[in-house]
Design a protein around this motif. Structure first.
Motif, PDB file in Angstrom:
ATOM      1  N   GLN A  23       0.826  -1.205   0.000  1.00 24.98           N
ATOM      2  CA  GLN A  23       0.000   0.000   0.000  1.00 24.98           C
ATOM      3  C   GLN A  23       0.865   1.262   0.000  1.00 24.98           C
ATOM      4  O   GLN A  23       0.611   2.202  -0.749  1.00 24.98           O
ATOM      5  CB  GLN A  23      -0.945   0.023   1.213  1.00 24.98           C
ATOM      6  CG  GLN A  23      -2.011  -1.020   1.177  1.00 24.98           C
ATOM      7  CD  GLN A  23      -1.547  -2.360   1.751  1.00 24.98           C
ATOM      8  OE1 GLN A  23      -0.398  -2.527   2.171  1.00 24.98           O
ATOM      9  NE2 GLN A  23      -2.444  -3.333   1.750  1.00 24.98           N
ATOM     10  N   ARG A  24       1.882   1.258   0.848  1.00 27.30           N
ATOM     11  CA  ARG A  24       2.774   2.427   0.900  1.00 27.30           C
ATOM     12  C   ARG A  24       3.526   2.585  -0.413  1.00 27.30           C
ATOM     13  O   ARG A  24       3.733   3.698  -0.887  1.00 27.30           O
ATOM     14  CB  ARG A  24       3.756   2.307   2.061  1.00 27.30           C
ATOM     15  CG  ARG A  24       3.165   2.742   3.363  1.00 27.30           C
ATOM     16  CD  ARG A  24       4.248   3.073   4.394  1.00 27.30           C
ATOM     17  NE  ARG A  24       3.614   3.318   5.665  1.00 27.30           N
ATOM     18  CZ  ARG A  24       3.548   2.443   6.653  1.00 27.30           C
ATOM     19  NH1 ARG A  24       4.100   1.249   6.524  1.00 27.30           N
ATOM     20  NH2 ARG A  24       2.955   2.746   7.784  1.00 27.30           N
ATOM     21  N   SER A  25       3.946   1.483  -0.998  1.00 25.44           N
ATOM     22  CA  SER A  25       4.653   1.543  -2.275  1.00 25.44           C
ATOM     23  C   SER A  25       3.772   2.172  -3.354  1.00 25.44           C
ATOM     24  O   SER A  25       4.231   3.007  -4.138  1.00 25.44           O
ATOM     25  CB  SER A  25       5.097   0.138  -2.685  1.00 25.44           C
ATOM     26  OG  SER A  25       5.834   0.189  -3.874  1.00 25.44           O
ATOM     27  N   ALA A  26       2.503   1.790  -3.381  1.00 25.16           N
ATOM     28  CA  ALA A  26       1.563   2.383  -4.343  1.00 25.16           C
ATOM     29  C   ALA A  26       1.385   3.864  -4.069  1.00 25.16           C
ATOM     30  O   ALA A  26       1.356   4.688  -4.994  1.00 25.16           O
ATOM     31  CB  ALA A  26       0.226   1.662  -4.297  1.00 25.16           C
ATOM     32  N   LEU A  27       1.290   4.240  -2.798  1.00 27.24           N
ATOM     33  CA  LEU A  27       1.173   5.651  -2.432  1.00 27.24           C
ATOM     34  C   LEU A  27       2.410   6.425  -2.871  1.00 27.24           C
ATOM     35  O   LEU A  27       2.295   7.537  -3.398  1.00 27.24           O
ATOM     36  CB  LEU A  27       0.963   5.793  -0.920  1.00 27.24           C
ATOM     37  CG  LEU A  27       0.996   7.216  -0.363  1.00 27.24           C
ATOM     38  CD1 LEU A  27      -0.107   8.077  -0.982  1.00 27.24           C
ATOM     39  CD2 LEU A  27       0.908   7.189   1.159  1.00 27.24           C
ATOM     40  N   LEU A  28       3.583   5.845  -2.688  1.00 25.00           N
ATOM     41  CA  LEU A  28       4.824   6.520  -3.085  1.00 25.00           C
ATOM     42  C   LEU A  28       4.853   6.773  -4.595  1.00 25.00           C
ATOM     43  O   LEU A  28       5.318   7.821  -5.041  1.00 25.00           O
ATOM     44  CB  LEU A  28       6.039   5.697  -2.658  1.00 25.00           C
ATOM     45  CG  LEU A  28       6.230   5.533  -1.150  1.00 25.00           C
ATOM     46  CD1 LEU A  28       7.443   4.661  -0.868  1.00 25.00           C
ATOM     47  CD2 LEU A  28       6.344   6.878  -0.459  1.00 25.00           C
ATOM     48  N   ARG A  29       4.343   5.827  -5.369  1.00 25.08           N
ATOM     49  CA  ARG A  29       4.279   6.033  -6.827  1.00 25.08           C
ATOM     50  C   ARG A  29       3.336   7.188  -7.170  1.00 25.08           C
ATOM     51  O   ARG A  29       3.613   7.982  -8.066  1.00 25.08           O
ATOM     52  CB  ARG A  29       3.865   4.745  -7.532  1.00 25.08           C
ATOM     53  CG  ARG A  29       4.986   3.702  -7.586  1.00 25.08           C
ATOM     54  CD  ARG A  29       4.678   2.537  -8.536  1.00 25.08           C
ATOM     55  NE  ARG A  29       3.436   1.830  -8.206  1.00 25.08           N
ATOM     56  CZ  ARG A  29       3.316   0.891  -7.272  1.00 25.08           C
ATOM     57  NH1 ARG A  29       4.380   0.542  -6.561  1.00 25.08           N
ATOM     58  NH2 ARG A  29       2.164   0.304  -7.045  1.00 25.08           N
ATOM     59  N   VAL A  30       2.239   7.299  -6.435  1.00 23.12           N
ATOM     60  CA  VAL A  30       1.295   8.401  -6.649  1.00 23.12           C
ATOM     61  C   VAL A  30       1.957   9.736  -6.304  1.00 23.12           C
ATOM     62  O   VAL A  30       1.856  10.707  -7.058  1.00 23.12           O
ATOM     63  CB  VAL A  30       0.006   8.194  -5.808  1.00 23.12           C
ATOM     64  CG1 VAL A  30      -0.843   9.458  -5.764  1.00 23.12           C
ATOM     65  CG2 VAL A  30      -0.793   7.026  -6.359  1.00 23.12           C
ATOM     66  N   ILE A  31       2.643   9.775  -5.178  1.00 25.62           N
ATOM     67  CA  ILE A  31       3.342  11.010  -4.774  1.00 25.62           C
ATOM     68  C   ILE A  31       4.406  11.368  -5.802  1.00 25.62           C
ATOM     69  O   ILE A  31       4.524  12.523  -6.215  1.00 25.62           O
ATOM     70  CB  ILE A  31       3.972  10.849  -3.375  1.00 25.62           C
ATOM     71  CG1 ILE A  31       2.885  10.672  -2.312  1.00 25.62           C
ATOM     72  CG2 ILE A  31       4.879  12.032  -3.046  1.00 25.62           C
ATOM     73  CD1 ILE A  31       3.411  10.238  -0.945  1.00 25.62           C
ATOM     74  N   ALA A  32       5.173  10.378  -6.236  1.00 30.63           N
ATOM     75  CA  ALA A  32       6.261  10.628  -7.197  1.00 30.63           C
ATOM     76  C   ALA A  32       5.740  11.121  -8.532  1.00 30.63           C
ATOM     77  O   ALA A  32       6.402  11.910  -9.209  1.00 30.63           O
ATOM     78  CB  ALA A  32       7.079   9.352  -7.396  1.00 30.63           C
ATOM     79  N   ALA A  33       4.557  10.692  -8.931  1.00 30.73           N
ATOM     80  CA  ALA A  33       4.005  11.074 -10.230  1.00 30.73           C
ATOM     81  C   ALA A  33       3.288  12.418 -10.203  1.00 30.73           C
ATOM     82  O   ALA A  33       2.988  12.977 -11.261  1.00 30.73           O
ATOM     83  CB  ALA A  33       3.033  10.000 -10.709  1.00 30.73           C
ATOM     84  N   THR A  49      -7.743   5.170  -6.180  1.00 31.13           N
ATOM     85  CA  THR A  49      -8.055   4.966  -7.598  1.00 31.13           C
ATOM     86  C   THR A  49      -7.031   4.041  -8.256  1.00 31.13           C
ATOM     87  O   THR A  49      -7.383   3.233  -9.122  1.00 31.13           O
ATOM     88  CB  THR A  49      -8.099   6.325  -8.343  1.00 31.13           C
ATOM     89  OG1 THR A  49      -9.138   7.129  -7.758  1.00 31.13           O
ATOM     90  CG2 THR A  49      -8.372   6.145  -9.818  1.00 31.13           C
ATOM     91  N   ALA A  50      -5.774   4.141  -7.809  1.00 31.36           N
ATOM     92  CA  ALA A  50      -4.708   3.300  -8.362  1.00 31.36           C
ATOM     93  C   ALA A  50      -4.748   1.882  -7.792  1.00 31.36           C
ATOM     94  O   ALA A  50      -3.909   1.051  -8.141  1.00 31.36           O
ATOM     95  CB  ALA A  50      -3.349   3.934  -8.095  1.00 31.36           C
ATOM     96  N   GLY A  51      -5.704   1.611  -6.904  1.00 34.33           N
ATOM     97  CA  GLY A  51      -5.855   0.260  -6.376  1.00 34.33           C
ATOM     98  C   GLY A  51      -5.177   0.004  -5.053  1.00 34.33           C
ATOM     99  O   GLY A  51      -5.113  -1.133  -4.598  1.00 34.33           O
ATOM    100  N   ALA A  52      -4.652   1.046  -4.430  1.00 33.92           N
ATOM    101  CA  ALA A  52      -3.992   0.864  -3.132  1.00 33.92           C
ATOM    102  C   ALA A  52      -5.017   1.024  -2.024  1.00 33.92           C
ATOM    103  O   ALA A  52      -5.649   2.059  -1.910  1.00 33.92           O
ATOM    104  CB  ALA A  52      -2.879   1.902  -2.963  1.00 33.92           C
ATOM    105  N   GLY A  53      -5.174   0.014  -1.218  1.00 37.27           N
ATOM    106  CA  GLY A  53      -6.091   0.081  -0.087  1.00 37.27           C
ATOM    107  C   GLY A  53      -5.421   0.743   1.096  1.00 37.27           C
ATOM    108  O   GLY A  53      -5.211   0.110   2.122  1.00 37.27           O
ATOM    109  N   VAL A  54      -5.076   2.008   0.941  1.00 38.41           N
ATOM    110  CA  VAL A  54      -4.339   2.734   1.971  1.00 38.41           C
ATOM    111  C   VAL A  54      -5.301   3.666   2.709  1.00 38.41           C
ATOM    112  O   VAL A  54      -6.193   4.256   2.104  1.00 38.41           O
ATOM    113  CB  VAL A  54      -3.153   3.515   1.336  1.00 38.41           C
ATOM    114  CG1 VAL A  54      -3.615   4.562   0.361  1.00 38.41           C
ATOM    115  CG2 VAL A  54      -2.259   4.118   2.377  1.00 38.41           C
TER     116      VAL A  54
END
Length: 138
Positions: A23-33, A49-54
């Motif tokens: 979940q954190r990894s997906a969030l980091l990709r969102v922040i980076a983008a 929206t990107a599928g991370a259940g965070v």
């Protein structure tokens, strides 16, 4: 740039002793983008929206840790929730449109030169500064 930034964010979490979950990894990709200046709720919505259940709480904790590690900057504009941007960008200032809430990045060498001159006249060197202009269209 996004992959490199995401890797840097991930390393910053590891350096802070935070486990990098899926979940954190997906969030980091969102922040980076992010090419804008999202607040925590916007980042949360994008991650979902990107599928991370965070959770929103995890978003806030992650942002606080990344800020403490110096890899993202917290922008606190008057009357707005805190917004975030990557700390690896070139120096720039911000204009905040009071009607639309849009945040516009800009640089101007005249302003930079004038700030340095004023500081020098008063016996100082600028270590860091942030300029925010609150504007309305004519």
């Amino acid at each position: 740039m996004t992959d490199r930034r995401a890797n840097r964010l991930e390393q910053a979490l590891r350096d802070a002793g935070v486990r990098v979950t899926r979940q954190r990894s997906a969030l980091l990709r969102v922040i980076a983008a992010a090419e804008d200046h999202p607040d925590a709720a916007e980042l949360h919505a994008r991650a979902v929206t990107a599928g991370a259940g965070v959770s929103l709480a995890t978003v806030y904790r992650t942002l606080t840790t990344l800020q403490a590690q110096g890899v993202i900057d917290k922008l606190e504009f008057q009357g707005e929730p805190a917004r975030w941007e990557a700390a690896d960008q070139h120096h720039h200032d911000h204009m905040i449109d009071m009607d639309s809430g849009a945040v516009i990045e800009f640089t101007d060498e005249r302003i930079e030169r004038l700030q340095a001159e004023i500081a020098a006249e008063m016996g100082y060197d600028i270590v860091h500064h942030r300029l925010e202009l609150y504007v309305r269209r004519r």
